[in-house]
Design an enzyme around this catalytic site. Structure first.
Site, short mmCIF file in Angstrom:
data_model
loop_
_atom_site.label_atom_id
_atom_site.label_comp_id
_atom_site.label_asym_id
_atom_site.label_seq_id
_atom_site.Cartn_x
_atom_site.Cartn_y
_atom_site.Cartn_z
N LYS A 1 0.86 -1.18 0.00
CA LYS A 1 0.00 0.00 0.00
C LYS A 1 0.89 1.23 0.00
O LYS A 1 2.04 1.16 0.45
CB LYS A 1 -0.87 0.03 1.25
CG LYS A 1 -2.10 0.92 1.13
CD LYS A 1 -3.23 0.17 0.46
CE LYS A 1 -4.43 1.03 0.21
NZ LYS A 1 -5.59 0.20 -0.15
N ASP B 1 -7.13 4.25 -4.39
CA ASP B 1 -7.78 4.10 -3.08
C ASP B 1 -8.39 5.48 -2.81
O ASP B 1 -8.64 6.23 -3.76
CB ASP B 1 -6.76 3.68 -2.01
CG ASP B 1 -7.41 3.20 -0.70
OD1 ASP B 1 -7.86 2.04 -0.65
OD2 ASP B 1 -7.50 3.98 0.27
P1 NDP Z 1 -13.03 7.73 -2.70
O1 NDP Z 1 -11.96 8.72 -2.50
O2 NDP Z 1 -13.59 7.52 -4.05
O3 NDP Z 1 -14.24 8.05 -1.72
C1 NDP Z 1 -14.06 8.13 -0.35
C2 NDP Z 1 -15.37 8.57 0.29
O4 NDP Z 1 -15.29 8.42 1.69
C3 NDP Z 1 -15.67 10.03 0.04
O5 NDP Z 1 -17.05 10.23 0.03
C4 NDP Z 1 -15.02 10.69 1.24
O6 NDP Z 1 -15.56 11.96 1.56
C5 NDP Z 1 -15.30 9.69 2.33
N1 NDP Z 1 -14.22 9.75 3.31
C6 NDP Z 1 -12.94 9.37 3.15
N2 NDP Z 1 -12.22 9.59 4.24
C7 NDP Z 1 -13.07 10.12 5.12
C8 NDP Z 1 -12.91 10.54 6.44
N3 NDP Z 1 -11.72 10.49 7.09
N4 NDP Z 1 -13.99 11.02 7.07
C9 NDP Z 1 -15.18 11.08 6.44
N5 NDP Z 1 -15.39 10.70 5.17
C10 NDP Z 1 -14.35 10.21 4.53
O7 NDP Z 1 -12.43 6.37 -2.11
P2 NDP Z 1 -12.93 4.86 -2.35
O8 NDP Z 1 -14.39 4.81 -2.56
O9 NDP Z 1 -12.04 4.26 -3.37
O10 NDP Z 1 -12.55 4.20 -0.96
C11 NDP Z 1 -13.46 4.09 0.13
C12 NDP Z 1 -13.01 2.99 1.06
O11 NDP Z 1 -12.97 1.75 0.35
C13 NDP Z 1 -11.60 3.16 1.64
O12 NDP Z 1 -11.59 2.62 2.95
C14 NDP Z 1 -10.74 2.29 0.74
O13 NDP Z 1 -9.57 1.86 1.40
C15 NDP Z 1 -11.68 1.14 0.49
N6 NDP Z 1 -11.42 0.33 -0.69
C16 NDP Z 1 -11.33 0.88 -1.94
C17 NDP Z 1 -11.11 0.08 -3.04
C18 NDP Z 1 -11.08 0.63 -4.42
O14 NDP Z 1 -10.97 -0.17 -5.35
N7 NDP Z 1 -11.17 1.93 -4.63
C19 NDP Z 1 -10.92 -1.38 -2.91
C20 NDP Z 1 -11.11 -1.87 -1.56
C21 NDP Z 1 -11.33 -1.03 -0.51
P3 NDP Z 1 -14.77 13.29 1.12
O15 NDP Z 1 -14.84 13.32 -0.36
O16 NDP Z 1 -15.48 14.40 1.79
O17 NDP Z 1 -13.37 13.11 1.65
O1 2IT Z 2 -7.89 -1.63 -0.69
C1 2IT Z 2 -7.84 -2.12 -1.84
O2 2IT Z 2 -7.94 -3.33 -2.04
C2 2IT Z 2 -7.69 -1.19 -2.97
N1 2IT Z 2 -7.65 0.02 -2.76
C3 2IT Z 2 -7.55 -1.74 -4.36
C4 2IT Z 2 -6.14 -2.15 -4.61
C5 2IT Z 2 -5.82 -2.56 -6.03
O3 2IT Z 2 -4.64 -2.86 -6.24
O4 2IT Z 2 -6.68 -2.60 -6.89
#
Ligand code: NDP
Ligand code: 2IT
Length: 451
Positions: free
Chosen positions: A125, A165
């Site tokens: 990561k 992420d």
């Molecule tokens: P994005 O940046 O697309 O969206 C994140 C969302 O969560 C936004 O709405 C953001 O609000 C909110 N958010 C993030 N941090 C905070 C915080 N500290 N407090 C309040 N709201 C928060 O990210 P993703 O959708 O990609 O990721 C969301 C979660 O999913 C994370 O935990 C990530 O690790 C996990 N994840 C993502 C994957 C992927 O493929 N993208 C795969 C597996 C897990 P704001 O815009 O206001 O910051």
């Molecule tokens: O937390 C996760 O698994 C991710 N943000 C996706 C990682 C990836 O390599 O697609």
């Protein structure tokens, strides 16, 4: 003191400030306890001691110039945690809260998650404390280029393959990939989450949210239930949240919430396809705040509150919860309120969104609880499929990728259940995911000797 406690104590003493990392390690080591009796060879080879120490941590300065001509300095991090079963693989997070402890927790979780996908990927990561919010397009581009100016020397299609992420989506991957290609003069599968035009995979944007929903459907099926007509809470409004809503709708459920760091919207009528299209444009193109949804559709807006506080305070009755924002967003008190108000299924889109107290509540009440490293593995699994397609210089159809994703989520669900049963904790997906993910990595480390 037991071996696992000794190791945990050492981890805590070495890096006392890395709270999230301690939390992730404790959960994993606690549930791996039963593997000791069955696999004394793991103890002898020091596998447990070795697996909590990253192979390598890279930290670097990221200097760039903002629109006013001022020099900005951020910190870049890449934690290459474990490559026993494949090249390092895992996302990059751009958020002001990023520090070494958070990236280590995420990298550690990624080892087991990636192993569960059945694909050959190690755990890593990275990220930066850069905050893309409020930055111009050109500032984001310059930052991404500056970040890649150092990261490029540590990664490679067979070495380490970053992806998105929080704060890193298609736009950022584009800038980073473009810069990598420029300075290395090679077009290779070094990042995933690329756009279709230059080597991306169909369904990668949708994959995490779809996978989380498929995993929930699998869990529900073990109790003879389906998603149709069930009411769900989803937190966040980014990549994972958006496609979770889309798939829940497709399976006949109704989602009544979304959030961002400024607040939560509740729309009891449900976030249908039209409203979701508005959210996608708002978040992905206009980069606005979720409050606009409340203004446009007359939904309730709770300023400064997260979904789980709102659910408890309003006594919301829902069947399912999909935390999709960030770590430790659901505390024990809010978990208890959720369960008491009828929630019987939690499928984690975010990584470690439930505090240890919240996890205890879900397990005590024996609800269906799918931990992030199993439930949200569809994202990285589809990244693995993107890598395969890049290697073949070929691309699969949407149906092909989606059907592989569904197959992988089913097999993860099955592996978790089987391991939970083998190790005497039937139906405990936390134990199941940790053990099933761990065994393959541990066996590989054993095969390599002490390296
Ligand atoms: P994005 O940046 O697309 O969206 C994140 C969302 O969560 C936004 O709405 C953001 O609000 C909110 N958010 C993030 N941090 C905070 C915080 N500290 N407090 C309040 N709201 C928060 O990210 P993703 O959708 O990609 O990721 C969301 C979660 O999913 C994370 O935990 C990530 O690790 C996990 N994840 C993502 C994957 C992927 O493929 N993208 C795969 C597996 C897990 P704001 O815009 O206001 O910051
Ligand atoms: O937390 C996760 O698994 C991710 N943000 C996706 C990682 C990836 O390599 O697609």
């Amino acid at each position: 003191m037991s071996l696992m406690n000794e190791i945990l104590e050492r981890v805590r003493r070495k890096d006392p400030e890395q709270m999230e990392f301690h939390q992730a390690v404790k959960e994993v080591l606690d549930t791996l306890e039963p593997t000791i009796a069955r696999h004394p060879e793991f103890v002898k080879a020091g596998i447990f001691e070795r697996i909590v120490e990253p192979d390598r941590v890279v930290m670097f300065r990221v200097p760039w110039v903002d629109d006013r001509g001022e020099v900005q300095v951020n910190r870049g991090i890449r934690v290459q945690f474990n490559n026993a079963i494949g090249p390092y693989k895992g996302g990059l997070r751009f958020h002001p809260s990023v520090n070494l402890g958070i990236i280590k927790f995420l990298g550690f979780e990624q080892i087991f998650k990636n192993s569960l996908t059945t694909l050959p990927m190690g755990g890593a990561k990275g990220g930066s404390d850069f905050d893309p919010k409020g930055r111009s397009e050109m500032e984001v581009m310059r930052f991404c280029q500056a970040f890649m100016r150092e990261l490029y020397r540590h990664i490679g299609a067979d070495t380490d393959v970053p992806a998105g992420d929080i704060g890193v989506g298609g736009r950022e991957i584009g800038y980073m990939y473009g810069y990598y290609k420029k300075i290395r003069n090679e077009h290779t599968g070094v990042l995933t989450g690329k756009a279709l035009d230059y080597g991306g995979s169909l369904v990668r944007p949708e994959a995490t949210g779809y996978g989380v929903t498929y995993f929930a459907a699998e869990m529900l099926a073990t109790r003879g239930q389906e998603m149709k007509d069930k009411v769900a809470l989803v937190s966040g409004s980014g990549n994972v949240a958006q496609y979770t809503v889309e798939k829940i709708n497709a399976l006949g459920g109704r989602v009544i919430s979304l959030s961002d760091s400024n607040g939560t919207i509740i729309d009891e009528k449900g976030i249908d396809a039209g409203k979701l299209a508005f959210v996608m444009d708002l978040k992905n193109n206009r980069r606005g705040r979720i409050k606009e949804y409340a203004d446009k559709y007359g939904a309730k807006f709770f300023e400064g509150q997260d979904v789980w506080d709102v659910a408890r305070e309003q006594g919301l009755k829902v069947d399912m919860a999909f935390p999709s924002a960030t770590q430790n967003e659901i505390n024990g008190k809010n978990a208890e309120a959720l369960v008491k108000n009828g929630c019987g299924c939690v499928s984690e889109g975010a990584n470690m969104p439930s505090t240890p107290e919240a996890v205890d509540v879900f397990q005590e009440y024996k609800i269906l609880y799918g931990p992030g490293k199993a439930a949200n593995a569809g994202g990285v699994a589809t990244s693995g499929l993107e890598m395969s397609q890049n290697s073949m210089r070929f691309s699969w159809s949407r149906e092909e990728v989606d059907s592989r994703l569904q197959g992988i989520m089913k097999s993860i669900h099955r592996a978790c259940l089987d391991a939970s049963e083998t190790y005497g904790r039937k139906g405990d997906y936390v134990t199941g995911a940790n053990i099933a993910g761990f065994i393959k990595v541990a066996r590989s480390m054993l095969a390599y000797g002490i390296v």
